[in-house]
Design a protein around this motif. Sequence first.
Motif, PDB file in Angstrom:
ATOM      1  N   ALA B 130       0.821  -1.203   0.000  1.00  0.00           N
ATOM      2  CA  ALA B 130       0.000   0.000   0.000  1.00  0.00           C
ATOM      3  C   ALA B 130       0.856   1.255   0.000  1.00  0.00           C
ATOM      4  O   ALA B 130       1.821   1.354   0.756  1.00  0.00           O
ATOM      5  N   ASP B 135       1.204  -0.639  -5.737  1.00  0.00           N
ATOM      6  CA  ASP B 135      -0.181  -0.372  -5.360  1.00  0.00           C
ATOM      7  C   ASP B 135      -0.833   0.544  -6.390  1.00  0.00           C
ATOM      8  O   ASP B 135      -1.935   0.277  -6.890  1.00  0.00           O
ATOM      9  N   SER B 139      -3.946  -0.534  -8.726  1.00  0.00           N
ATOM     10  CA  SER B 139      -5.203   0.201  -8.602  1.00  0.00           C
ATOM     11  C   SER B 139      -5.569   0.885  -9.908  1.00  0.00           C
ATOM     12  O   SER B 139      -6.735   0.922 -10.302  1.00  0.00           O
ATOM     13  N   ARG B 210     -10.751  -3.252  -5.108  1.00  0.00           N
ATOM     14  CA  ARG B 210     -10.872  -2.229  -4.080  1.00  0.00           C
ATOM     15  C   ARG B 210     -11.378  -2.801  -2.765  1.00  0.00           C
ATOM     16  O   ARG B 210     -10.862  -2.480  -1.698  1.00  0.00           O
ATOM     17  N   LEU B 211     -12.364  -3.648  -2.844  1.00  0.00           N
ATOM     18  CA  LEU B 211     -12.918  -4.224  -1.619  1.00  0.00           C
ATOM     19  C   LEU B 211     -11.848  -4.989  -0.870  1.00  0.00           C
ATOM     20  O   LEU B 211     -11.678  -4.847   0.339  1.00  0.00           O
ATOM     21  N   ARG B 213      -8.572  -4.844  -1.178  1.00  0.00           N
ATOM     22  CA  ARG B 213      -7.485  -3.990  -0.730  1.00  0.00           C
ATOM     23  C   ARG B 213      -7.896  -3.275   0.557  1.00  0.00           C
ATOM     24  O   ARG B 213      -7.150  -3.217   1.537  1.00  0.00           O
ATOM     25  N   ALA B 214      -9.119  -2.740   0.560  1.00  0.00           N
ATOM     26  CA  ALA B 214      -9.605  -2.019   1.726  1.00  0.00           C
ATOM     27  C   ALA B 214      -9.676  -2.941   2.934  1.00  0.00           C
ATOM     28  O   ALA B 214      -9.262  -2.578   4.045  1.00  0.00           O
ATOM     29  N   ILE B 217      -6.211  -3.628   4.306  1.00  0.00           N
ATOM     30  CA  ILE B 217      -5.635  -2.490   5.013  1.00  0.00           C
ATOM     31  C   ILE B 217      -6.338  -2.300   6.343  1.00  0.00           C
ATOM     32  O   ILE B 217      -5.715  -2.033   7.372  1.00  0.00           O
ATOM     33  N   ASP B 218      -7.639  -2.497   6.307  1.00  0.00           N
ATOM     34  CA  ASP B 218      -8.431  -2.356   7.517  1.00  0.00           C
ATOM     35  C   ASP B 218      -7.958  -3.324   8.587  1.00  0.00           C
ATOM     36  O   ASP B 218      -7.778  -2.956   9.750  1.00  0.00           O
TER      37      ASP B 218
ATOM     38  N   PHE C  21     -12.360   1.378   2.988  1.00  0.00           N
ATOM     39  CA  PHE C  21     -11.704   1.107   1.709  1.00  0.00           C
ATOM     40  C   PHE C  21     -11.579   2.378   0.872  1.00  0.00           C
ATOM     41  O   PHE C  21     -10.735   2.478   0.012  1.00  0.00           O
ATOM     42  N   THR C  24      -8.431   4.342   1.354  1.00  0.00           N
ATOM     43  CA  THR C  24      -7.225   3.883   0.679  1.00  0.00           C
ATOM     44  C   THR C  24      -6.806   4.803  -0.459  1.00  0.00           C
ATOM     45  O   THR C  24      -5.653   4.818  -0.853  1.00  0.00           O
TER      46      THR C  24
END
Lengths: 544, 326, 293
Positions: B130, B135, B139, B210-211, B213-214, B217-218, C21, C24
């Motif tokens: 990230a 990244d 993306s 995106r989902l 990746r989020a 990270i979360d 998300f 990000t």
Amino acid sequence: MKLFRAISFQTSLVARLSVLLAAVAVLPATPACAADGPKRGGTLTAIVQPEPVTLTPAFNTATPTQIVAGNIFDGLVYYDPALKPQPSLATEWKVAEDGLTISFNLRKGVKWHDGKPFSSADVKWSLENVWKTIHPRNKAIFENVATVDTPDDNTIILHLSKPSLPILSVLNAVGAPILPKHLYEGTDILNNAYNNKPVGTGAFVFKEWKKGEYILLERNPDYWEPAKPYLDKVIFRIIPDAAARAAAIEKGEVQYATFNPVSFREVERLAKLPSLKVDTRGYDWLSPVLYLDFNVENQYLKDVRVRQAIAFALDKEALGKVVWYGYGKPAVSPVPTALTAFHDASVPKYPFDLKKAEALLDEAGFRRGPDGVRFTLHHDFLPYGDDYKRTGEYLKQALKRVGIEINIRAQDTAAFIKRVYADRDFDISSSYNGAFPDPQIGVVREYWSGWLGSKTPWTNGSGYRNAEVDGLIQAAAVEGNPKKRTEDFNRFQQIVQRDLPTLPLLELRFFTLHSSALKDVVLQADQSYGSLKNAWFDQAPAQN
Amino acid sequence: MIPVSVRFFGRRALQLVIVVLGIAITNFFLLRLAPGDAAQVLAGEAGSATPEYLAALRKQFGLDQPLPVQFALYLRNLLSLNLGFSFRQGLPVLELIAQRLPATLLLMGTSITFALLVGSAMGVAAARRAGRATDTVISSIALLFYATPVFWTGIMLIVVFSVWLDWLPVGGMTSIERGYTGLAYLKDVAAHLVIPATTLGLFFLAVYTRLMRAAMIDVQQQDFVRTAVAKGLRPGRIAYRHVVRNALLPVLTMLGVQVGAVLGGAVLVETVFSWPGLGRLAFEALFQRDLNLLLGILLCSSVVVVLANAAIDFLYTVLDPRIELS
Amino acid sequence: MALVDIVAHIPPARIAQDNAFFRTARQPSAVVGVLLLGFVVAMALLANQIFPGDPLDFVGQPFQRPGEDPSFPLGTDMLGRDLASGIFHGARISLLIGAVATAMSLVIGVGVGAFAGYYGGKIDASLMRLTEFFQTIPPFLFALTIVAILQPSIATIVGAIGVTAWPSLARLVRAEFLKLRHGDMVQAEIALGASDMRIIFRHLLPNTLAPIIVSASVMVATAILTESSLAFLGLGDPNVVSWGGMVGAGREVLRSDWYIATLPGVAIVVAVLALNLLGDGLNDAVDPKQERR
């Protein structure tokens, strides 16, 4: 019977087309096949697009239906490149001197695909129950057939109350389809289950129709013509997207496709490949003409000078060259030049002339406003793809130069037909029609006032009403003397090209793309609707 | 637990009936606003017609009946689970849909699976780096596919993989001329499926990238992970263990939403690739004014959407006991 | 399908968590988004200045490749129309379609969502049934049907996209309203006797604005894509030049003259990309829980 004379229908065509004939005659003599002639075997993959509604041409004359059905059914005759009828199910035919009796000798030993024998009873039944009634194009042509005699299984005699010369121009498999009486008699023809699994006498037998994917035909082992057909199977694939069609043809997945299967620009590119051939023959029986219909009830277009001005303002050469990529030549008359016996080249002409167009519009009293615009019209283009849309775009830009603003309306086929032919809520529409070998079949329906109010598609769209024209059309329909008939049609052309309710733009040239390994593909003037029984593969098609 | 789920399914069934009836009624009248009718289209395609021919067709299609009568007939048929008859195709609507549905479901299933797997992989890869160049690249690629018109991607893939490289067939679902059966047939269908499914899948890729990746990270930011990191455990390992649960719910939600969208996208993809599915059939029915068929397909796709969402709501409760069926 | 739907479909209780998300997205991408969008808007605004005259006019030889003739830097199409002029003027129509369709969706979606979330009960239930009803019809298929029925023109295309795109927004707004509805501030207002409209428009809506703006930017992008798909299927408006229409017209010569469909296609990609990046950036900017990584 009385005095019969052999048919010499449209012999004048022979001269013009003898060049083509020569070309065809040379084909089998090419080195590749000089020694062994046509080879048996192979599967031909073709394209039919859009998907047919039904596979029986009896009550549906849509192109896709006819492309497939032409292989399953035989006609009484087929048309050679000179548009002369040649024996198929009928071996001989004679027309009486007075034109009131037509008799046919039918081929012996022909069987339907289900094994039942074909006989004159099938022809008689089809004439009475299909050609004279539900066939969309033939009603007027067979109207005057009063009685039909079948003295034996192989003879059929038509007795007419008045002559009907065009009969001999519509007797191929799709023009006058012969249905098996034993499967149709006493049923509701429109809903008969055999419409979608047809039983014919043709060179190929219907096997399977996978909706949305393909139609599979197989060789008819009992075909009446010895050794034919050469191909084992014919598959008609349904490929809706033009780019995908081009790719499939280029790759060799598909070896035969008719009726402009790819865009004009693509065909320029594909024509250069050694594995492919482009052929514009095989469409003469159809003779398509692109035209504009002017709504003669419109406040501007009702003035003949406005219609003529529009004709002068359009550069038909450029239209044919740029918009139609050379696949169209300027039309002079609604009767195309391919109909040599009927085409009149001396009609009033409208060469590209902006000054004249402007002068006519001024004269009609529609002067340019402060913004340079005289008036605004709507244009509804035939929703059959980008070629007609581009034609509309050309019209818009061309007429802007003489001060006529055009608002183009896009719509789908159903809406287009309703707007133009039912609601008459249009100003200028574009369309094309098949002239067929006789003006009475395809041309006069655009001008005859008898169609007005009937809300029938592809009839008199302009709303034109001229008693003299009506009289000529009706006289020609029952005229037994070919010379007198031609005179009627010439006079007809002179008047309608002066009045210009409909402006013929281009004589369209459709094209067929096929693999160069596929030989003897185009041998008939109605080949685009005809059987592939003569086609054969010189080598196995390159497939990946 | 059981009574709750019974009530849940009962409510969903009722909802389904209401939605289906609502759609049937609305669409029935909406579609009849379309100018022109099936008989005119047929006559138009024929290139020639007579008034008698038109009248015969209208009678055959039942178009000569007054609208309320047509509607009453339709409702009566619908209540007996009969979707009517497609006069144009000469087959019952239900049979036509049954013929085409498998192809569409295959295309939808494959493309969503593709989007889910590849998208998730890309998301995880992006999250692990990230903020760095990798990244950004991942993306951007995902977003680029999302922003590219589906039909354009499709035609380009055909040109590259079918025509130039000659690896895959151009379109259709089978090589008819080969007459494959058994395993060879399945392989053949799979080969035909690759490009269309990829085309449709690429468009939906971005969402899952995106989902995932989020979610990754979360997870990395959550307290227990921080604690674990403080204890010296590698964050990656922990993340993997928790990320599935964390990401699954939004992914499921997304799947529910996308069922409808994928059906819509199928219209384009099936057209470009001559895929014999429902989307193309609907599109053709629309232009042919084959309203019984179109109405049937719209109903059918609505039912698919409602069922898919009910299944997903149910799955929620299985995956996360904190969520209750409502 | 818009990325924004993800937000709209996550049950309200988890909104805060799943907003993660969006976190990000980094600021640089938002800047890129703003720059790209600014470029596209500038193209639309300056189209008449840079390319005066009708972009539909046949001005040159057909099929000139980009750079072949300096007066047509991006080449000409099959009828000799200037592609650069088309792309600049097309920006207007494509942005107009996106903006107006989105505005329509906003009015319907925010309206339905706000009333459902604020009043709850029967109103909520019936409005949500309506939303569900619209959601069960595949949006593209629905838009296609509407355009075919009403016949293609800019107005019907905009209308069809607007009418089919709002349900996810309605759910989003409803979720936000449900959250805020029972907050102290609203309860205090109610106690003070404020009217429902005042509460909705003065208090609740401003507090919901952030996610709505984020959604809107992505909806504009989706509308542009939808228009191009409709044009591909032959349902474009031939009187105006739009990117979708250009791609649709150019697709049949894609093999021989790739640039005719590709250049307007690139314009679509740039605009959609810009709007999505902008949406991310906006979300970052307005989300108080935003954490920089």
